[in-house]
Enzyme design. Structure first.
Site, mmCIF file in Angstrom:
data_model
loop_
_atom_site.group_PDB
_atom_site.id
_atom_site.type_symbol
_atom_site.label_atom_id
_atom_site.label_comp_id
_atom_site.label_asym_id
_atom_site.label_seq_id
_atom_site.Cartn_x
_atom_site.Cartn_y
_atom_site.Cartn_z
ATOM 1 C CB CYS A 394 6.573 16.774 63.140
ATOM 2 S SG CYS A 394 7.458 16.690 61.570
ATOM 3 C CG HIS A 560 10.913 17.395 58.776
ATOM 4 N ND1 HIS A 560 9.672 17.758 59.220
ATOM 5 C CD2 HIS A 560 11.031 17.941 57.532
ATOM 6 C CE1 HIS A 560 9.073 18.500 58.309
ATOM 7 N NE2 HIS A 560 9.885 18.617 57.269
ATOM 8 C CG ASN A 580 11.342 20.551 54.239
ATOM 9 O OD1 ASN A 580 10.394 20.183 54.948
ATOM 10 N ND2 ASN A 580 12.288 21.358 54.712
#
Length: 914
Positions: A394, A560, A580
């Site tokens: 990620c 994240h 996001n």
């Protein structure tokens, strides 16, 4: 037995007409299919020893007439199916022809046999791969795509050298591997002794060539000595016998040399490759080369690298088209070793096959089949195009998403921007401060359903899996990409200077931890936004599993990275706009799309209506509450860069370097110091060093510069890289790079440690205006003088006795420096330093308790402590006791230094005059 000089004791190997297997000459039948060897009769020419069919009267090679003395031999397998490969252009020619139809090279049968054996040796390129599944790999040549020396792929470092054997790579097109010396034609052997060196690139060309084969420069006639002892050029004009001054560094070189021995610049002012095989002197060893260089505009360097890479890519595609195959990268083969650091069992879907994009019928796109959309490398890329697979990368994909906010920057990463049927693509990345062009094929790891296991892009785009595969190859395998931070991905993708600032204090703060200032953070956000920098914010990076529901309840994802899109101060309310990248969750707290705090005018002004795409506003207070840090990538137009490599000093007097920077007008500089990363390395194989650099003003035009005044310095941190920013006025500056937690393993004997064993670094210099950098050998006592200057300028002072001052510095250096200064003209200073209560540190003296005697009018670095491991906390403490003496401390007070200063430590810890 010999007939006319031809050895007949061993029959030559022969090709089977049915299965093409090469069989030993003594075998009468094929070892694979059992076909019998077909033989005819031929004769050997007395003049050139070439083999000719019995029916010919004249030699097919030299034209000599067949005579009675010519040897008659059995000719093995002379059917039309037998071929030979040209050593100069690699074209496959019929066996009956002794002249290459492409380049005109003339060979004899003996040379044909050598080339046939070499081209048919079929080395096993993929020892752990089933070639029955990939027949195109078995056909792939082992000549065209390999390093001329060790036969490994040479396209991963454009214009540098082979990453395996360090042989120089060709920059202009591909030059095939030369024939073994024993198999060269007689004419070639004679010409080898009459080669000429290109004045531009120093490539050794044949005497018959009038232009260089590499750079196409014209041949320059060597100057001839005149009767008066002067040198005359081709026009007959006198040039004198005092040599020629280098246009770059002004060094006067001997008139017979073509390249400057100091900076590797030729007479025309063009820089010559460091690893040129024909260069001599310091340039002959790339690890020891010191070369002055000018900073180059970032965009110019990218275009230059891209041009060189495309020229090599054309060679690959051309070969694949001629051979009617698709490219398969044997340095990163479709095998398990390209997936994992070690073979393992995983709960993730297993990779059962490697498929080309054209073989994948559909991509996952919300369950809708999109195979009707044509494939494209880029199709107006967006952050929400990225779909993460089972790999925990990620950090890298978030960096890709941040970069996708500026598609024009993203598209510069992939050099091959169009789909090609050969499946060869090039990606330009910057690993550990060094630009590298990565060559990959388009074989994508897929599961048993034919779907990609790792990341992919929506709308039938290939940029995500191609860049991810290049990253995996760069670090060894896909598994090496697991876990990381967004800033590492931004630095690798852009090569630009990157930095982070924390939003709250860590759970276990140390004495080196800086306090969090909300106003300072807001000022940094505004400054980065106005400069147009890329920003990514890490959400919940240090949260525990039990805390994740708290973040989910407000629409945030832990572990994240979000893109920071905008920063606004509205009527005294500080707001931050974020995205996001996955677009599936959006903030639901204050100032979210559904928040009652919005007025119609304010909602219209700030466009607060993008939650369905993952775009939202939130207050600075909530931003600092839920997010850990902000990663900033300083993308700036018009800036220049230069990169210098060197090795860290492991002891005083080691073969380390400093970097001299000449600034010609007021310039803003970003300096980044990189060390070799540990990603992809075996656990515990190597630990990170404590990096730092110090910038001092110095005198121009000296080969042994000394620090005059401290300008700025970076923090000392156990990290993959450290950076710092400053504005420098016109002048000369010296940069001293250092690390200390590796000193003890090298403390044995100085003569036993060479430069190749020392840890290396790359220093990247980014400047708003052009500068000149010059790596130089580190002068004696340079490390001690710069550390003394740092401690006395930035450290805390302690004065207990008139004329005696002790300095100690612990803030921002992940350790401690203790310095004693004796300004008394007639007394010695005896100092006891006790740091025994420190932990997780290593001492430059090897012990934590020391005793030293500082002579009159001298100062000394008593001890230097540095953090040992970056993953653990550390603490430093020191207690000083000192007194003045009329002698040097021998007698009642013991030895001069305890422990004694060895020759390795003398340059750092010996007393230096004031």
């Amino acid at each position: 037995m010999e007939i006319m000089g031809v050895n007949l004791s061993r029959e030559p190997d022969w090709h089977c007409e049915k299965c093409t297997l090469i069989n030993p000459g003594k075998n009468g039948t094929c070892q694979a299919c059992g076909l019998r060897k077909q033989t005819t009769v031929s004769w050997i020419c007395k003049a050139c020893a070439s083999r000719n069919p019995q029916a010919l009267v004249l030699c097919n090679n030299c034209g000599s007439e067949k005579c009675i003395g010519s040897a008659v031999l059995p000719d093995v397998n002379t059917s039309n199916s037998k071929q030979w490969t040209c050593s100069q252009c690699t074209l496959t020619n019929p066996w009956r022809s002794n002249t290459c139809s492409a380049c005109g090279l003339v060979v004899n049968d003996r040379e044909k046999e050598v080339t046939s054996k070499e081209s048919s040796s079929n080395r096993k390129l993929y020892p752990d791969l089933n070639l029955e599944l990939y027949p195109e790999i078995a056909q792939q040549s082992s000549e065209v795509l390999k390093c001329p020396n060790c036969q490994s792929l040479l396209y991963d470092n454009v214009g540098l050298c082979c990453t395996v054997c360090h042989s120089p790579c060709p920059e202009e097109g591909f030059k095939p591997r030369p024939f073994p010396e024993s198999s060269k034609p007689r004419e070639s052997k004679e010409l080898d002794n009459q080669k000429w060196s290109c004045p531009s690139c120093t490539f050794e060309n044949k005497a018959s060539n009038s232009v260089c084969e590499v750079c196409r420069s014209s041949r320059v006639v060597e100057p001839k000595p005149s009767t008066s002892g002067e040198i005359t050029d081709s026009s007959g004009s006198s040039t004198g016998n005092s040599g020629w001054p280098c246009p770059s560094c002004t060094l006067v070189n001997p008139p017979t040399t073509k390249v400057c021995s100091a900076c590797n610049t030729n007479r025309d002012g063009k820089s010559v490759r460091q690893n040129s095989p024909s260069s001599s002197g310091p340039a002959a060893n790339p690890a020891r080369t010191m070369q002055r260089q000018r900073s180059v505009p970032v965009e110019s360097r990218r275009k230059r690298d891209e041009k060189q890479a495309k020229e090599q890519w054309i060679d690959i595609v051309k070969y694949c088209k001629i051979s009617n195959i698709q490219f398969v990268d044997d340095s990163f083969p479709p095998a398990e070793k390209s997936l994992y650091l070690q073979p393992r069992f995983s709960e993730h879907p297993r990779v059962t096959n490697w498929l080309r994009p054209q073989q994948i019928q559909s991509f996952r796109g919300g369950g809708r089949r999109v195979s009707s959309i044509p494939l494209a490398v880029f199709r107006n890329p967006r952050p929400d195009d990225i779909m993460q697979g089972v790999l925990g990368d990620c950090w890298f994909l978030s960096a890709l998403a941040v970069l996708a906010e500026r598609p024009e920057l993203l598209e510069k990463i992939v050099i091959t921007r169009e789909i090609n049927n050969e499946g060869a693509y090039q990606v330009r990345l910057c690993k550990d401060g060094k630009w590298t062009v990565i060559l990959v094929d388009d074989l994508i790891p897929c599961d048993r359903h034919g779907q990609p296991v790792y990341s992919q892009a929506r709308r039938q785009q290939l940029w995500v899996p191609l860049i991810e595969k290049a990253m995996a190859k760069l670090h060894g395998c896909y598994q090496a990409l697991t876990a990381g931070r967004c800033i590492e991905g931004l630095a690798t993708l852009t090569g630009a200077p990157c930095e982070s600032f924390m939003l709250h204090e860590p759970p276990n703060p140390t004495s080196d931890t800086e306090p969090i200032d909300k106003d300072m953070i807001w000022a940094q956000l505004l400054s980065c936004r106005s400069a147009g920098f890329l920003m990514g914010a890490s959400c919940g990076g240090d949260t525990q599993p039990q805390e994740e529901p708290v973040f989910a309840s407000v629409g945030l994802q832990t572990h994240h990275a979000y893109s920071v899109l905008d920063v606004k101060d509205v009527h005294g309310i500080r707001l931050v706009r974020l995205r996001n990248p996955w677009g599936r969750f959006s903030w639901t707290g204050d100032w979210s799309d559904a928040s009652p705090l919005w007025t119609p005018e304010l909602r219209f002004e700030l466009m607060a209506h993008g939650s369905e795409e993952g775009v939202f506003w939130m207050s600075l207070e909530d931003f600092m509450k839920y997010f850990d840090s902000v990663d900033v990538c300083k993308i700036r137009e018009g800036w220049a860069e230069a990169r210098a490599n060197g090795c860290f000093p492991a002891f005083a007097g080691s073969p380390a370097k400093i970097v001299l920077v000449n600034v010609f007008e007021t310039t803003e500089l970003d300096l980044c110091l990189f060390q070799e990363g540990v990603r992809g390395k075996a656990e515990g194989a190597k630990s990170l060093l404590d990096l730092s650099f110090i910038v001092c003003r110095t005198s121009p035009g000296t080969s042994s510069p000394k620090p005059h005044s401290l300008v700025f310095h970076s923090k000392r941190q156990v990290k993959a890289n450290v950076s710092c920013n400053a504005i420098l006025e016109e002048g000369s500056y010296m940069i001293v790079c250092s690390a200390f937690n590796h000193w003890q393993p090298f403390g044995a004997r100085r003569s036993e440690v060479d430069e190749e064993r020392l840890p290396n670094y790359i220093l990247a210099v980014y400047s708003s205006r052009g500068v000149l950098i010059d790596p130089l050998p580190m002068p004696d006592f340079c490390l001690a003088d710069t550390l003394l200057l740092l401690a006395t300028t930035k450290g805390k002072r302690h004065e207990g006795i008139p004329g005696v001052t002790c300095y100690y510095m612990a803030q921002g250096i992940a350790g401690l420096i203790v310095v004693a200064e004796n300004r008394r003209p007639d007394h010695h200073l005896l100092v006891d330093c006790d740091c025994s209560e420190s932990f997780n540190v290593v001492s430059s003296r090897g012990v934590l308790t020391t005793t030293d005697c500082v002579p009159p009018l001298h100062k000394q670095v008593l001890v230097l402590l540095t953090q040992l491991e970056g993953t653990e906390g550390f603490a430093v403490s020191h207690k000083l006791s000192f007194r003045i003496l009329s002698d040097n401390g021998f007698g009642a007070y013991g030895a001069h230094h305890t422990p004694q200063l060895t020759s390795e430590l003398f340059g750092l810890h010996s007393a230096r005059p004031l």
